[in-house]
Design an enzyme around this catalytic site. Structure first.
Site, PDB file in Angstrom:
ATOM      1  N   HIS A   4       0.868  -1.180   0.000  1.00 32.84           N
ATOM      2  CA  HIS A   4       0.000   0.000   0.000  1.00 32.84           C
ATOM      3  C   HIS A   4       0.904   1.229   0.000  1.00 32.84           C
ATOM      4  O   HIS A   4       1.621   1.472   0.978  1.00 32.84           O
ATOM      5  CB  HIS A   4      -0.901  -0.005   1.236  1.00 32.84           C
ATOM      6  N   LEU A   5       0.892   1.973  -1.099  1.00 31.71           N
ATOM      7  CA  LEU A   5       1.775   3.150  -1.200  1.00 31.71           C
ATOM      8  C   LEU A   5       1.086   4.439  -0.755  1.00 31.71           C
ATOM      9  O   LEU A   5       1.739   5.450  -0.563  1.00 31.71           O
ATOM     10  CB  LEU A   5       2.314   3.296  -2.629  1.00 31.71           C
TER      11      LEU A   5
ATOM     12  N   ASN B 230      -6.341   0.924  -2.957  1.00 27.25           N
ATOM     13  CA  ASN B 230      -7.206   1.587  -1.967  1.00 27.25           C
ATOM     14  C   ASN B 230      -6.647   2.933  -1.502  1.00 27.25           C
ATOM     15  O   ASN B 230      -6.475   3.201  -0.327  1.00 27.25           O
ATOM     16  CB  ASN B 230      -7.515   0.668  -0.777  1.00 27.25           C
TER      17      ASN B 230
ATOM     18  N   ASP C 128      -8.713  -4.823  -2.652  1.00 24.64           N
ATOM     19  CA  ASP C 128      -8.016  -5.096  -1.389  1.00 24.64           C
ATOM     20  C   ASP C 128      -8.282  -4.029  -0.328  1.00 24.64           C
ATOM     21  O   ASP C 128      -8.323  -2.837  -0.603  1.00 24.64           O
ATOM     22  CB  ASP C 128      -6.511  -5.216  -1.588  1.00 24.64           C
TER      23      ASP C 128
ATOM     24  N   ASN D 120      -5.018  -6.977   9.341  1.00 25.08           N
ATOM     25  CA  ASN D 120      -6.151  -7.727   8.821  1.00 25.08           C
ATOM     26  C   ASN D 120      -5.750  -8.473   7.549  1.00 25.08           C
ATOM     27  O   ASN D 120      -5.345  -7.830   6.596  1.00 25.08           O
ATOM     28  CB  ASN D 120      -7.294  -6.754   8.505  1.00 25.08           C
TER      29      ASN D 120
ATOM     30  N   ASP E 265       2.287  -7.052   2.365  1.00 20.48           N
ATOM     31  CA  ASP E 265       1.099  -6.275   2.729  1.00 20.48           C
ATOM     32  C   ASP E 265       1.509  -5.006   3.490  1.00 20.48           C
ATOM     33  O   ASP E 265       0.870  -4.618   4.478  1.00 20.48           O
ATOM     34  CB  ASP E 265       0.076  -7.100   3.523  1.00 20.48           C
TER      35      ASP E 265
ATOM     36  N   PHE F 208      -5.865  -1.127  11.116  1.00 18.35           N
ATOM     37  CA  PHE F 208      -5.290  -2.431  10.781  1.00 18.35           C
ATOM     38  C   PHE F 208      -4.075  -2.221   9.870  1.00 18.35           C
ATOM     39  O   PHE F 208      -4.158  -1.462   8.912  1.00 18.35           O
ATOM     40  CB  PHE F 208      -6.301  -3.260   9.984  1.00 18.35           C
ATOM     41  N   GLY F 209      -2.985  -2.933  10.124  1.00 21.92           N
ATOM     42  CA  GLY F 209      -1.890  -2.943   9.155  1.00 21.92           C
ATOM     43  C   GLY F 209      -0.540  -2.613   9.742  1.00 21.92           C
ATOM     44  O   GLY F 209      -0.436  -1.878  10.723  1.00 21.92           O
TER      45      GLY F 209
HETATM   46  O1  DOR Z   1      -3.994  -4.770   7.609  1.00 19.17           O
HETATM   47  C1  DOR Z   1      -4.473  -4.330   6.574  1.00 19.17           C
HETATM   48  N1  DOR Z   1      -4.166  -3.093   6.129  1.00 19.17           N
HETATM   49  N2  DOR Z   1      -5.350  -5.073   5.921  1.00 19.17           N
HETATM   50  C2  DOR Z   1      -6.036  -4.596   4.886  1.00 19.17           C
HETATM   51  O2  DOR Z   1      -6.827  -5.314   4.353  1.00 19.17           O
HETATM   52  C3  DOR Z   1      -5.885  -3.205   4.451  1.00 19.17           C
HETATM   53  C4  DOR Z   1      -4.580  -2.677   4.834  1.00 19.17           C
HETATM   54  C5  DOR Z   1      -4.538  -1.186   4.726  1.00 19.17           C
HETATM   55  O3  DOR Z   1      -4.877  -0.643   3.667  1.00 19.17           O
HETATM   56  O4  DOR Z   1      -4.117  -0.542   5.701  1.00 19.17           O
HETATM   57 ZN    ZN Z   2      -6.157  -7.208   2.139  1.00 19.30          ZN
HETATM   58 ZN    ZN Z   3      -3.411  -5.164   1.581  1.00 21.31          ZN
END
Ligand code: DOR
Ligand code: ZN
Ligand code: ZN
Length: 432
Positions: free
Chosen positions: A71-72, A103, A161, A287, A314, A332-333
């Site tokens: 995710h940039l 996203n 995603d 997540n 991820d 999340f992330g």
């Molecule tokens: O942990 C996550 N971060 N899961 C995801 O599905 C989205 C991602 C995010 O964009 O931060």
């Molecule tokens: Zn995802």
């Molecule tokens: Zn992702």
């Protein structure tokens, strides 16, 4: 300008694993030479001015690593990460290319956004970007996005995603459409009703901390659905961030049936478990969530037996403010580009994977999933990673070049890292 990478163990799975010298001329690999050919008295003199020699003795040269799930955050959330900082983090992690999730704000659901991302990546001049476009407009799960337009602009995959495609009929149409375009559909497998507002894995650890749980079935029921939709349509389904045993068993079965599925896991799923979530530390929140020890073992087994094709980080940067909250409120992330290789090398040091296996999962298969090649042969683009397998160090988020430091791995002792990353014959990262 020519560069001679001298004395490395050159490892391109299925093709070469030998001490070689590799000559780069401009953007391409010009020759792969026996070490003697490139000695001072050999074909490629070291001292002819325009040849820069990199002494790579003791290092391993592999096809450029590719992280197909990052995710940039640009456009829209530049305070978390920009394309420039994310691609610098990729280069520092040994990655020559990444697949950027759509996203962003706005969502990459049309060719203007795709073109913007590619232009920013060109300016950044670090790792390459292969953008993923959205499946549905705004990733809202209702109408298909402008997939064909985006493909012409440069996307290599589609995905919503961050969110699942809840409507199976829309997913079927996306698969039929993308099959015609020879593009994979990346699945974020999650049944939102089963997640039911949970924040970590359902089980004793969640009960202990009083945090609402997310069952493995929330992932696996969607994996099952999309295996069947791949079978129905013949389309290539790629499952993102697989975290639990049930999903891996389903994917193993699907592959045995000849159904066209691939999948990735992330380093945190084979390194940590839900029992590591302590004191409401939100650096352990992502997540899908960290699962049980049994799931972690299943992930390793899936990597070993080939059920899991790829390791992807991820990489999900978030600001301090978004993480420094109650566990159920925090984003999340976790970031991953600058820790992925070192964490994955542990599988090699522990004897689960050979280095060749790991290079398949971090370079060869990722390229193949996106419909590309990644080979060390003369005439191919010089996208290469030089790895020091031995160097012991401690993960220090303070040194990250990513804009965000949300990682649970700060302070962890690891062994091995990228020392040089080369993209199109240009050194984009060199360990100081
Ligand atoms: O942990 C996550 N971060 N899961 C995801 O599905 C989205 C991602 C995010 O964009 O931060
Ligand atoms: Zn995802
Ligand atoms: Zn992702």
């Amino acid at each position: 300008m020519r560069i001679l990478i001298k004395g490395a163990r050159v490892l391109d799975p299925g093709s070469v694993d030998e001490k070689k010298d590799v000559l780069i001329d401009g953007e391409q690999i010009a020759a792969i030479l026996d070490p003697s050919d490139a000695s001072p008295s050999g074909a490629v003199p070291e001292d002819t001015g325009d040849v820069q020699v990199i002494d790579a003795a003791g290092l391993v040269l592999v096809p450029g690593l590719m992280d197909i799930h990052v995710h940039l955050r640009e456009p829209g959330h530049e305070y978390k990460e920009t394309i420039a900082t994310g691609l610098a983090a990729a280069a520092r992690g040994g990655f020559t290319a990444v697949c950027a999730m759509p996203n962003t704000v706005p969502v990459n659901d049309n060719s203007q956004v795709t073109t913007f991302i590619l232009e920013k990546a060109r300016q950044a001049n670090k790792a390459k970007v292969y953008p993923a476009g959205a499946i549905s407009k705004g990733s809202a799960g209702t109408n298909l996005a402008e997939i064909r337009d985006m493909q012409q602009a440069g996307i290599k995959a589609v995905t919503d995603d961050g969110l699942p495609v809840a409507n199976a009929q829309l997913m079927r149409r996306a698969l039929e459409y993308c099959n015609g375009l020879a593009m994979p559909v990346f699945v974020h497998a999650e049944d939102i009703a089963l997640v039911n507002g949970g924040a970590m894995n359902e089980g004793p650890a969640a009960t202990f901390w009083g945090i609402k749980g997310i069952p493995s079935a929330a992932e696996a029921v969607m994996v099952a659905r999309d295996i069947l939709l791949s079978q129905l349509t013949g389309a290539h389904v790629h499952f993102c961030h697989i975290s639990c045993k049930e999903s891996i068993d389903l994917i193993r079965w699907a592959k045995q049936q000849g159904i066209r599925v691939t999948c990735e896991t992330a380093p945190h799923y084979f390194t940590l478990i839900d029992e590591d979530v302590k004191d409401y530390d939100t650096h352990f929140k992502m997540n899908p969530p960290l699962r049980s020890e049994e799931d972690r073992q299943a992930v390793i087994q899936g990597l070993v037996d080939g059920t899991i094709d790829a390791i992807a980080s991820d990489h999900a940067p978030h600001s301090k403010e978004e993480k420094d909250l109650e566990f159920d409120q925090a984003a999340f992330g976790i970031v991953g580009l600058e820790t992925s290789l070192s964490l994955s090398l542990k599988l090699v040091h522990d004897g689960f994977l050979t280095l060749e296996d790991l290079v398949r999962k971090m370079a060869k298969n990722p390229a193949r999933i996106l419909g590309m090649n990644n080979d060390i042969i003369s005439g191919s683009r010089a996208d290469l990673t030089l790895i020091d397998l031995e160097k012991k160090h401690t993960i220090d988020p303070g040194r990250f070049v990513s804009k965000s430091q949300n990682t649970p791995f700060g302070g962890m002792a690891v062994q091995g890292r990228a020392v040089t990353t080369m993209v199109d014959g240009k050194i984009v990262f060199q360990h100081p």
